[in-house]
Scaffold this active site. Structure first.
Site, short mmCIF file in Angstrom:
data_model
loop_
_atom_site.label_atom_id
_atom_site.label_comp_id
_atom_site.label_asym_id
_atom_site.label_seq_id
_atom_site.Cartn_x
_atom_site.Cartn_y
_atom_site.Cartn_z
N HIS A 288 0.91 -1.16 -0.07
CA HIS A 288 -0.23 0.01 -0.07
C HIS A 288 1.04 1.24 -0.14
O HIS A 288 0.69 2.11 -0.73
CB HIS A 288 -1.07 -0.16 1.31
CG HIS A 288 -1.59 1.15 1.54
ND1 HIS A 288 -2.54 1.85 0.74
CD2 HIS A 288 -1.45 2.21 2.75
CE1 HIS A 288 -2.86 2.97 1.26
NE2 HIS A 288 -2.25 3.11 2.14
N HIS B 289 3.59 7.28 4.99
CA HIS B 289 2.56 7.96 5.50
C HIS B 289 1.68 7.39 6.46
O HIS B 289 1.10 7.82 7.31
CB HIS B 289 1.61 8.40 4.34
CG HIS B 289 0.68 7.40 4.01
ND1 HIS B 289 1.25 6.31 2.98
CD2 HIS B 289 -0.36 6.89 4.13
CE1 HIS B 289 0.17 5.36 2.50
NE2 HIS B 289 -0.70 5.86 3.50
N GLU C 214 1.35 6.62 12.35
CA GLU C 214 0.07 5.94 12.78
C GLU C 214 0.12 4.55 13.04
O GLU C 214 -0.92 4.10 14.01
CB GLU C 214 -1.12 6.37 11.45
CG GLU C 214 -2.58 6.00 11.76
CD GLU C 214 -3.13 7.04 12.44
OE1 GLU C 214 -3.20 8.22 12.07
OE2 GLU C 214 -3.95 6.80 13.62
N ASP C 215 0.41 3.73 12.39
CA ASP C 215 0.17 2.10 12.46
C ASP C 215 1.46 1.36 12.78
O ASP C 215 1.36 0.24 13.10
CB ASP C 215 -0.10 1.68 11.06
CG ASP C 215 -1.48 2.25 10.47
OD1 ASP C 215 -2.30 2.57 11.38
OD2 ASP C 215 -1.72 2.12 9.43
N ASP D 80 -3.47 8.49 -1.02
CA ASP D 80 -4.03 7.22 -0.01
C ASP D 80 -5.27 6.56 -0.19
O ASP D 80 -5.66 5.61 -0.35
CB ASP D 80 -3.82 7.87 1.42
CG ASP D 80 -3.93 6.85 2.46
OD1 ASP D 80 -3.53 5.53 2.35
OD2 ASP D 80 -4.46 7.14 3.43
N ASP E 291 -29.09 13.65 -21.82
CA ASP E 291 -27.54 13.92 -21.91
C ASP E 291 -26.62 12.91 -21.50
O ASP E 291 -25.51 12.84 -20.80
CB ASP E 291 -27.01 15.38 -21.02
CG ASP E 291 -27.44 15.02 -19.69
OD1 ASP E 291 -28.14 14.24 -19.20
OD2 ASP E 291 -26.95 15.80 -18.70
MN MN Z 1 -2.66 4.74 4.18
#
Ligand code: MN
Length: 575
Positions: A47, A71, A75-76, A137, A258
């Site tokens: 990812h 990134h 956080e992880d 992301d 349309d």
């Molecule tokens: Mn991510």
């Protein structure tokens, strides 16, 4: 097709510089995410790499690609922001921190929290690259959404639909916004998605075939009048917006005229009207379907002329007619504003480039062109980043509605401008405003992040004084229109006394004189003449008011006017 290619290029670039920041970030990210897997079972690191690849495709700078690889580390994983700073420097850690903070904005039921949104908007105005990383992301997460559990799929798809796609749209990334919406759509409306696919595919194909047949006819008609369109092409509706439209039309696919529209792009505003005239002379327009968003733009600044006509074989054709500049502003929003500034600075010598841009431009390409201009060997990266921040947000502010929508406006915009951007009726009915819960005067200058609440009253009409302080042309035009309406109401109490003729024709010397002579000979007195001064343009539209409401007289006059050399179209209305 291009995706594996760009990954190879990115990896190739890493190989060239094995000790450079991107190579180090790649190894760092791989190690940090070593034991993590995505829901699909593949390594989490895939990812991070995919996000970096998207950013690389968008031609963003090295710091952004490095931050893309990193990134999710803060956080992880157990990696701290201090560690990122010491390994990769201040700039990268600032970007990673920005993305981490944005990630904490979690979507709550159907009402995104205004406070969070405001934070996001402020982050936006600090460094646009944070938002690019977040959008990359989100794009990859949406492309791989299928492997998540269904409950999660729906929440993420909704969040994408309601926050990220509009945000991309607001930033002028119309294509990205459309892709995000289309990716979210099957998860939000699975049954409808199936149904639309099945129902619309044969219709799409039939429409395309039909329009292919019409295209050369239009080309010839325009050519006969000396109009050289820049492009004539077809625009198929995206599934997600098709669905929204179907909801408004009893889910009847036959009512969507349309489904595929024909789009004609020309150089000047006058040519837009000339094209409309040519089309209406060939095929009868459907009453009530002619929309002049050039004279009256939509609240989101959209400008174009739309008309639906009854074409060969009794088939309906929707046309969208606009200039190059309008087209770019419609497609690319804010992005088009800074693009145009760049173009203007390069002045007229780059004219052909503009035309080329229209043909093949996607916002990514625009961005790339722009970046390349700033990324010459002599350009200081600091200067480049500064330019990116300033250019993108120069002269723009972002204000927020009580419902959490972001409204972008020029610097100096007032609550009245804001009100008209929400809706014409909100603007017309505006009697007061609150900014961050404080009452402010209507000429107050809004700032980014302001939460704006408009107080309205029914049957209220705008005041002429507003014209002195409003900053946007949308507000100005709507105020003027409402004032004219007020005037007309007053006059219509007495009934119309005059006729206004509208004569469209070639902008030739003596045209006005010839017209006046014909009117005079019909024993009608001219009250006023409005002739736009457009030296050098091919067409002109004259407005002439005469003192009569005799329909027969007028119709006879029109026949005579139409016989004048160069006159293309004559219409009239009582005033
Ligand atoms: Mn991510």
């Amino acid at each position: 097709m291009t995706r594996p290619n760009s990954l190879q290029k990115l990896l190739g670039r890493i190989k060239e510089n094995p000790t450079g920041p991107i190579a180090r970030a790649l190894e760092f990210s791989k190690a940090a995410h070593a034991n993590q897997k995505r829901e699909s079972g593949e390594p989490f690191f895939n990812h991070s790499l995919a996000v970096a690849e998207i950013l690389y495709q968008w031609k963003l700078d090295d710091a952004t690609i490095v931050a893309g690889l990193l990134h999710d580390t803060v956080e992880d994983t157990s990696v701290s922001l201090e560690k990122i700073k010491s390994e990769f420097g201040e700039e990268v850690s600032f970007l990673v921190d920005g993305v981490t903070k944005l990630g904490r904005i979690k979507y709550q039921d159907s009402n995104p929290k205004v406070e969070n949104l405001r934070k996001m908007v402020l982050a936006l105005s600090r460094d646009l690259r944070v938002v690019f990383i977040k959008l990359a992301d989100r794009l990859h997460n949406m492309r791989t959404l299928g492997s998540l559990p269904p409950a999660k799929q729906k929440r993420i798809a909704l969040e994408t639909h309601e926050i990220y796609a509009p945000l991309a749209y607001r930033l002028g990334m119309q294509n990205l916004s459309g892709e995000l919406r289309d990716l979210a759509f099957p998860f939000i409306h699975p049954k409808e998605n199936e149904w639309i696919k099945k129902t619309s595919v044969p219709l799409f194909e039939a429409r395309l075939k039909y329009l292919e047949r019409i295209k050369p006819v239009i080309k010839r008609l325009l050519d006969e009048q000396g109009i050289k369109p820049i492009t004539i092409d077809f625009r198929a509706k995206r599934y997600s917006s098709l669905y929204e439209k179907l909801l408004r039309h009893e889910m009847d696919m036959e009512k969507i005229y349309d489904l595929v529209a024909m789009r004609i792009i020309v150089e000047t505003v006058l040519e837009c009207y000339a094209v409309l005239g040519v089309i209406h002379q060939k095929w009868p327009p459907l009453p009530g379907r002619v929309k002049d968003y050039i004279a009256m733009p939509k609240p989101n600044s959209y400008r174009s002329i739309h008309t639906t006509v009854i074409g060969p074989d009794e088939q309906l054709i929707e046309f969208q007619i606009r200039t190059t500049k309008m087209h770019e502003e419609n497609e690319y929003g804010i992005a088009a504003h800074w693009l145009y500034d760049q173009e203007r600075r390069n002045e007229e010598k780059n004219r052909p480039r503009l035309t080329k841009l229209v043909e093949e431009m996607q916002w990514v390409k625009q961005l790339r062109n722009w970046l390349e201009k700033y990324r010459g060997p002599k350009t200081d990266p600091e200067e480049f980043i500064q330019a990116m921040k300033i250019d993108f947000f120069r002269d723009r502010i972002f204000a927020i509605t009580p419902k959490g929508d972001v409204v972008d406006l020029p610097v100096g915009a007032t609550p009245v401008d804001f009100a008209y951007h929400i809706h014409t009726e909100v603007g017309n009915g505006c009697v007061g405003a609150k900014v961050n819960n404080q009452i402010v005067p209507l000429d107050y200058n809004l700032r980014s992040g302001d939460l704006v609440q408009i107080i309205t009253q029914k049957n209220k009409r705008p005041s002429e004084d507003w014209l002195k302080f409003v900053k946007t042309s949308i507000a100005r035009e709507h105020i003027k229109a409402a004032l004219r309406e007020k005037d007309k109401l007053r006059r219509s109490a007495r009934g119309p006394t005059k006729t206004e003729l509208r004569v469209t024709g070639e902008n030739r010397l003596g045209l006005l004189k010839d017209i006046s002579a014909v009117v005079e000979r019909s024993h009608l007195s001219i009250v006023s003449v409005h002739a736009p001064s457009q030296p050098g343009s091919r067409f002109t539209a004259l407005r002439i008011q005469c003192e009569t409401t005799d329909k027969q007289k007028i119709e006879k006059l029109i026949v005579k006017l139409k016989n004048l050399k160069g006159v293309r179209q004559v219409s009239y209305r009582f005033v």
